[in-house]
Scaffold this active site. Sequence first.
Site, PDB file in Angstrom:
ATOM      1  N   ASP A  66      57.909  60.602  -4.031  1.00  0.00           N
ATOM      2  CA  ASP A  66      57.543  60.564  -5.459  1.00  0.00           C
ATOM      3  C   ASP A  66      58.033  61.730  -6.002  1.00  0.00           C
ATOM      4  OD1 ASP A  66      56.463  59.522  -7.776  1.00  0.00           O
ATOM      5  OD2 ASP A  66      54.920  60.896  -7.867  1.00  0.00           O
ATOM      6  N   SER A  67      58.284  61.686  -7.392  1.00  0.00           N
ATOM      7  CA  SER A  67      58.751  62.945  -8.121  1.00  0.00           C
ATOM      8  C   SER A  67      57.753  63.939  -7.967  1.00  0.00           C
ATOM      9  CB  SER A  67      58.990  62.482  -9.542  1.00  0.00           C
ATOM     10  OG  SER A  67      57.698  62.175 -10.306  1.00  0.00           O
TER      11      SER A  67
ATOM     12  N   GLY B 178      61.273  60.468 -15.057  1.00  0.00           N
ATOM     13  CA  GLY B 178      61.146  59.493 -16.052  1.00  0.00           C
ATOM     14  C   GLY B 178      62.472  59.611 -16.968  1.00  0.00           C
TER      15      GLY B 178
ATOM     16  N   CYS C 251      57.358  55.468  -6.113  1.00  0.00           N
ATOM     17  CA  CYS C 251      57.848  56.110  -7.581  1.00  0.00           C
ATOM     18  C   CYS C 251      58.367  54.930  -8.055  1.00  0.00           C
ATOM     19  CB  CYS C 251      58.737  57.187  -7.480  1.00  0.00           C
ATOM     20  SG  CYS C 251      59.328  57.778  -9.078  1.00  0.00           S
ATOM     21  N   ASN C 252      58.081  54.374  -9.279  1.00  0.00           N
ATOM     22  CA  ASN C 252      58.591  53.397  -9.873  1.00  0.00           C
ATOM     23  C   ASN C 252      60.200  53.923 -10.520  1.00  0.00           C
ATOM     24  OD1 ASN C 252      55.657  52.911 -10.133  1.00  0.00           O
ATOM     25  ND2 ASN C 252      56.285  50.896 -10.627  1.00  0.00           N
ATOM     26  N   THR C 253      60.163  54.905 -11.144  1.00  0.00           N
ATOM     27  CA  THR C 253      61.617  55.541 -11.686  1.00  0.00           C
ATOM     28  C   THR C 253      62.625  55.516 -10.690  1.00  0.00           C
ATOM     29  OG1 THR C 253      60.119  56.819 -13.102  1.00  0.00           O
ATOM     30  CG2 THR C 253      62.365  56.851 -13.152  1.00  0.00           C
TER      31      THR C 253
ATOM     32  N   GLU D 219      50.128  66.005 -13.099  1.00  0.00           N
ATOM     33  CA  GLU D 219      50.795  67.150 -12.379  1.00  0.00           C
ATOM     34  C   GLU D 219      49.983  68.450 -12.623  1.00  0.00           C
ATOM     35  OE1 GLU D 219      53.878  67.404 -10.232  1.00  0.00           O
ATOM     36  OE2 GLU D 219      53.598  65.150 -10.377  1.00  0.00           O
TER      37      GLU D 219
ATOM     38  N   CYS E  80      53.719  53.079 -13.458  1.00  0.00           N
ATOM     39  CA  CYS E  80      54.139  54.496 -12.830  1.00  0.00           C
ATOM     40  C   CYS E  80      53.155  54.890 -11.971  1.00  0.00           C
ATOM     41  CB  CYS E  80      54.343  55.466 -13.907  1.00  0.00           C
ATOM     42  SG  CYS E  80      54.595  57.283 -13.688  1.00  0.00           S
ATOM     43  N   THR E  81      53.417  55.562 -10.747  1.00  0.00           N
ATOM     44  CA  THR E  81      52.654  56.041  -9.851  1.00  0.00           C
ATOM     45  C   THR E  81      51.492  57.072 -10.170  1.00  0.00           C
ATOM     46  OG1 THR E  81      54.041  57.212  -8.360  1.00  0.00           O
ATOM     47  CG2 THR E  81      53.884  54.822  -7.928  1.00  0.00           C
ATOM     48  N   HIS E  82      51.789  57.611 -11.130  1.00  0.00           N
ATOM     49  CA  HIS E  82      50.968  58.707 -11.749  1.00  0.00           C
ATOM     50  C   HIS E  82      49.625  58.252 -12.359  1.00  0.00           C
ATOM     51  CE1 HIS E  82      54.621  61.565 -10.894  1.00  0.00           C
ATOM     52  NE2 HIS E  82      53.625  62.616 -11.043  1.00  0.00           N
TER      53      HIS E  82
HETATM   54  N1  DGL Z   1      55.748  58.576 -10.451  1.00  0.00           N
HETATM   55  C1  DGL Z   1      56.894  57.957 -10.975  1.00  0.00           C
HETATM   56  C2  DGL Z   1      57.104  56.694 -11.228  1.00  0.00           C
HETATM   57  O1  DGL Z   1      56.260  55.896 -10.753  1.00  0.00           O
HETATM   58  C3  DGL Z   1      57.774  59.101 -11.738  1.00  0.00           C
HETATM   59  C4  DGL Z   1      57.250  59.715 -12.791  1.00  0.00           C
HETATM   60  C5  DGL Z   1      58.149  60.675 -13.477  1.00  0.00           C
HETATM   61  O2  DGL Z   1      58.580  61.710 -12.377  1.00  0.00           O
HETATM   62  O3  DGL Z   1      58.405  60.785 -14.707  1.00  0.00           O
HETATM   63  O4  DGL Z   1      57.829  56.449 -12.157  1.00  0.00           O
END
Ligand code: DGL
Length: 237
Positions: free
Chosen positions: A6-7, A39, A69-71, A147, A179-181
């Site tokens: 992930d990011s 993002g 990570c979706n992005t 974060e 978004c996984t966050h």
């Molecule tokens: N956790 C990520 C996602 O699922 C990325 C969020 C990010 O880094 O902007 O999109």
Amino acid sequence: MIGVYDSGEGGKSVLKELVKLIPSEDYIYYGDSAYCPYGPKKPGFIIERASRITEFLISKGCSIIVVACNTATAAAISYLREHYPVPFVGMEPAIKPALLHSRSGVVGVLATAGTFKGRLYLDTLARFSGNVKVIERIGEGLVETVEKGILDGPDVERLIHNCIDPMLEAGADHIVLGCTHYPFLQPVIERIAGTGVTVINPAPAVARQTLRILEQTKETEPSTRKGSVQYFYSSKE
Ligand code: DGL
């Protein structure tokens, strides 16, 4: 060995479901913290990072990679599948179940700018939205607060109100965490949304998809051994 990336810290919401469902495996978690957030970044940059991280994970012995990570899934998964010889599991933008089950006819989706531009998201929306109204909001500030490890309190509540109040005012009965966050903020999101709203976290479905792929690729029987997790993070040169 399963690679999960992930990011930053967000992919740990997926890692948690993976370890719960498949505890006997060894995992390597990679957080690209030096380049977080993804993002607002350009797809080319995210593909470049995804390639470097994939090469690292393969060099460590990973034979399946979960792009948690979706992005990054939106920007890079087709490229990764074309260029590397391991199976990749990406994040599904879980809007399909929300669209199919909505009784109010209004669904909210919280995601990053990059995810909303992804082909998979746009195709799923076009195929399944029908008469359902979809309210999209970028989760401004949410990745940054996760974060920092700040998962509740007045500042977090304010950020979440900004994102989801327009959904609630329009009558949304489902909110999709794209978004996984965001699952780290799910208790606050659910508290603010109230009991009539279903909040959907796609991580358990992604873990189940990883298990299906593992079963197709593995010759060994499921074991009772306890697996392990190793963590790596990027730092800027
Ligand atoms: N956790 C990520 C996602 O699922 C990325 C969020 C990010 O880094 O902007 O999109």
